[in-house]
Scaffold this motif. Sequence first.
Motif, mmCIF file in Angstrom:
data_model
loop_
_atom_site.group_PDB
_atom_site.id
_atom_site.type_symbol
_atom_site.label_atom_id
_atom_site.label_comp_id
_atom_site.label_asym_id
_atom_site.label_seq_id
_atom_site.Cartn_x
_atom_site.Cartn_y
_atom_site.Cartn_z
ATOM 1 N N ARG A 50 9.920 -24.275 -123.806
ATOM 2 C CA ARG A 50 8.909 -24.533 -122.768
ATOM 3 C C ARG A 50 9.396 -25.607 -121.799
ATOM 4 O O ARG A 50 9.272 -25.476 -120.583
ATOM 5 C CB ARG A 50 7.593 -24.996 -123.419
ATOM 6 C CG ARG A 50 6.981 -23.941 -124.302
ATOM 7 C CD ARG A 50 5.831 -24.498 -125.085
ATOM 8 N NE ARG A 50 4.604 -24.501 -124.308
ATOM 9 C CZ ARG A 50 3.440 -24.897 -124.789
ATOM 10 N NH1 ARG A 50 3.358 -25.311 -126.022
ATOM 11 N NH2 ARG A 50 2.377 -24.868 -124.036
ATOM 12 N N LEU B 58 12.371 -24.405 -119.570
ATOM 13 C CA LEU B 58 11.958 -23.472 -118.511
ATOM 14 C C LEU B 58 11.169 -24.191 -117.408
ATOM 15 O O LEU B 58 11.147 -23.744 -116.266
ATOM 16 C CB LEU B 58 11.131 -22.329 -119.106
ATOM 17 C CG LEU B 58 11.969 -21.314 -119.896
ATOM 18 C CD1 LEU B 58 11.093 -20.443 -120.774
ATOM 19 C CD2 LEU B 58 12.798 -20.437 -118.964
ATOM 20 N N LEU B 59 10.584 -25.324 -117.755
ATOM 21 C CA LEU B 59 9.820 -26.094 -116.766
ATOM 22 C C LEU B 59 10.742 -26.721 -115.708
ATOM 23 O O LEU B 59 10.300 -27.095 -114.626
ATOM 24 C CB LEU B 59 9.030 -27.192 -117.506
ATOM 25 C CG LEU B 59 7.756 -27.727 -116.858
ATOM 26 C CD1 LEU B 59 6.775 -26.615 -116.564
ATOM 27 C CD2 LEU B 59 7.102 -28.776 -117.747
ATOM 28 N N GLN B 60 12.022 -26.774 -116.033
ATOM 29 C CA GLN B 60 12.997 -27.357 -115.097
ATOM 30 C C GLN B 60 13.312 -26.434 -113.924
ATOM 31 O O GLN B 60 13.901 -26.868 -112.934
ATOM 32 C CB GLN B 60 14.330 -27.615 -115.806
ATOM 33 C CG GLN B 60 14.300 -28.625 -116.889
ATOM 34 C CD GLN B 60 15.700 -28.818 -117.479
ATOM 35 O OE1 GLN B 60 16.642 -28.148 -117.097
ATOM 36 N NE2 GLN B 60 15.803 -29.741 -118.410
ATOM 37 N N LEU B 61 12.966 -25.177 -114.093
ATOM 38 C CA LEU B 61 13.355 -24.140 -113.127
ATOM 39 C C LEU B 61 13.193 -24.541 -111.648
ATOM 40 O O LEU B 61 14.149 -24.422 -110.876
ATOM 41 C CB LEU B 61 12.558 -22.862 -113.439
ATOM 42 C CG LEU B 61 13.153 -21.535 -112.995
ATOM 43 C CD1 LEU B 61 14.502 -21.281 -113.660
ATOM 44 C CD2 LEU B 61 12.190 -20.399 -113.334
ATOM 45 N N ALA C 57 9.305 -20.117 -108.419
ATOM 46 C CA ALA C 57 9.855 -20.822 -109.591
ATOM 47 C C ALA C 57 8.797 -21.731 -110.220
ATOM 48 O O ALA C 57 8.679 -21.794 -111.447
ATOM 49 C CB ALA C 57 11.079 -21.639 -109.182
ATOM 50 N N SER D 215 7.478 -21.051 -113.955
ATOM 51 C CA SER D 215 7.709 -22.056 -115.006
ATOM 52 C C SER D 215 6.393 -22.606 -115.558
ATOM 53 O O SER D 215 6.263 -22.811 -116.762
ATOM 54 C CB SER D 215 8.593 -23.186 -114.494
ATOM 55 O OG SER D 215 7.953 -23.846 -113.426
#
Lengths: 168, 219
Positions: B133, B136-139, B170, B174
């Motif tokens: 999680r 993927l939040l860095q996207l 994005a 995310s």
Amino acid sequence: MNQEEQFLEMLENHKGILYKIANAYCRDAEARRDLVQEMTYHLWKSFGNYNDTYKHSTWIYRIALNVAISFYRKDHVRKEQTDILTDSILNLKDTEVPAESDQHLFLLQQFISELREMDKAVMLLYLEEKSHKEIAEIVGLSESNVGTKISRIKTILTHKFSTFKNQF
Amino acid sequence: MDQSEIINLWKAYDRKLEASLMLNKSNAIEITRLKTKSLLSSMTPLKIFTIIVGMLWVGIGGTIVVNLFVHAYASVSPFFLYSAAFQLLLTAIGIGIYLYQLVLIHQMDITDTLIKTQKRLTQLKSSTLWVARILLLQLPAWTTFYWSMDLIKSGHLPYIFLNSVVTLLAIAVSLWLFINIRYENREKKWFKLIFEGKEWTPVIKAIELHKEIEAFERE
């Protein structure tokens, strides 16, 4: 007697525990062989820290059941580690496999294998006629809670047997 | 079949086993000679390696970004600075989760009660879902770090529009994944697409068992 000999003696005296647990948690022969191997490995690894406030059997049940419950998460890492030995650690002397020699026993084992992971552990300990105190020590529940669980699992089991009987 | 019959059946099985079960001593001895590490300790080197690489990344990157914030804020693109800071912050949180997993591995005791050991094991596995999680939040940060004030001022609308759409997408993806990557969604197609496979199946099963243990304690 050195540590290795003591370990082998303990294993010899309690080998049935490993077999019965492996049988309850793995119906597949190859997986069962791997599970017995992994249980033996963890028993040996922990043997040096054996706490003699517990009986040998309590200690073995804790480790063997913990390994068996975790065993379904088998992955390639585990596979590499359990495939070290090609032969089984435990073998049945004759070709007649006890689990299949008796229809009731076969049914009982099947019903046990259908139980949820933790219930299965409690059921095995109940069938071994362990006291509520010892079951509580192995599982980590209070004695009264163990009593409640056992009576619930017994009801499930009796119900399964009677349902089967009514079907045939 | 009543309770006493069931117990007697089990006793008979026990007797048969006692008579026919043989311990292969040479194999058992071989086990005592094995030098392989347990499953848990075999996980440790990879985690330590990831933590070291992550710390180097955050340490070096963090030093550069902090210096830029303090000494060169006016001359460096704020898009780069904030994107990098965001990415580094999330990486640091990821490292924190790995450290938490190392603590759990260290505390693991296979001789402990079933509930205690299995809870620790399942917590260890399920925290891996958190790493996914967070990562993927860095996207969105990877779609904004190259922006500059010059780009905005240039008034090149199609380019600005395209970049904004990509970034907004994005962010949406995310955030949606961050909220929805939950055990409850394990049967959804998108979830299976991301998390099916050798690495993730044990994580999902661990969460399943964790819930089973919680229910087992309550019942």
